[in-house]
Design an enzyme around this catalytic site. Structure first.
Site, PDB file in Angstrom:
ATOM      1  N   ASP A 185      -1.532   4.621  -5.693  1.00 53.25           N
ATOM      2  CA  ASP A 185      -1.465   3.279  -5.565  1.00 53.25           C
ATOM      3  C   ASP A 185      -2.556   2.701  -4.250  1.00 53.25           C
ATOM      4  O   ASP A 185      -2.492   2.084  -3.162  1.00 53.25           O
ATOM      5  CB  ASP A 185      -0.146   2.652  -4.605  1.00 53.25           C
ATOM      6  CG  ASP A 185       0.635   2.818  -4.302  1.00 53.25           C
ATOM      7  OD1 ASP A 185       0.114   4.372  -3.644  1.00 53.25           O
ATOM      8  OD2 ASP A 185       0.924   2.456  -3.799  1.00 53.25           O
TER       9      ASP A 185
ATOM     10  N   ASP B 271      -3.737   0.970   0.638  1.00 52.90           N
ATOM     11  CA  ASP B 271      -2.640   0.939  -0.569  1.00 52.90           C
ATOM     12  C   ASP B 271      -1.049   0.504   0.040  1.00 52.90           C
ATOM     13  O   ASP B 271      -1.311  -0.324   0.694  1.00 52.90           O
ATOM     14  CB  ASP B 271      -1.773   2.582   0.962  1.00 52.90           C
ATOM     15  CG  ASP B 271      -0.769   3.433   0.151  1.00 52.90           C
ATOM     16  OD1 ASP B 271      -1.232   3.837  -0.394  1.00 52.90           O
ATOM     17  OD2 ASP B 271       0.133   2.898   0.635  1.00 52.90           O
TER      18      ASP B 271
END
Length: 185
Positions: free
Chosen positions: A95, A52
């Site tokens: 993301d 992440d």
């Protein structure tokens, strides 16, 4: 024949993320099934990296979503450079990315994850636009069959390890607990 080829191409495209041209989350389930079956057959490990980007929202807030999207594309290219051709890189969503490392135990995977983390940290994004953006990533690591023999649990363990990395300090690689937790920076 043409219809069969078009169908095959359409089916393949259903598994490709339209932004990054990486595999998408729909493909993850299929790939993990295939790789776990192969791991069982050949008695080899499969490791999941759950990645992440840290504070990615700030990229979008300070610039715009188009800039953020371009950063996601560049991160995908970094991931592909850091792994072997046999490994699978997936844009999980937003993301977040998942990397399947084939025939890689957690010690090897920790080195690969650290190489990814360091490469992202070192990179300057959108230099051609004079933006020179910096970002970091937190990465969780879990290995089949060492951490678990369950596919869904393997993903969950890598995801939890990633969140633990974020809790610790961000920009860190964290191994899902075996007996005692291990972190590398």
């Amino acid at each position: 024949f043409d219809n069969a080829q078009k169908y095959s191409e359409a089916k393949e495209m259903a598994f490709i993320d339209s932004l990054t041209n990486l595999y998408n989350s729909k493909y993850l389930d299929l790939a993990l099934d295939k790789e776990i079956k192969r791991a069982d057959r050949l008695m080899m490990p499969v490791t999941v990296l759950f990645l992440d980007l840290d504070n990615f929202k700030q990229i979008n807030d300070r610039n715009d979503h188009l800039v953020g999207s371009r950063v996601l594309v560049e991160v995908g290219k970094i991931l592909l450079k850091c792994v072997r051709e046999v490994d699978t890189v997936i844009r999980y969503g937003g993301d977040e990315y998942v990397v399947l490392l084939i025939d890689a135990d957690y010690e090897v995977a920790m080195r690969v994850a650290e190489r990814i983390r360091a490469s992202i940290e070192k990179a300057e994004f959108l230099n051609e636009d004079e933006l020179h953006l910096k970002i970091t990533a937190s990465i969780g690591v879990a290995t089949y069959p060492i951490h678990t023999k369950d596919k869904k649990e393997l993903l969950k363990m890598a995801d939890k390890a990633m969140y633990r990395a974020k809790d610790i300090s961000r920009n860190v690689v964290y191994l899902a607990p075996l007996h005692a937790a291990t972190a590398v920076k």
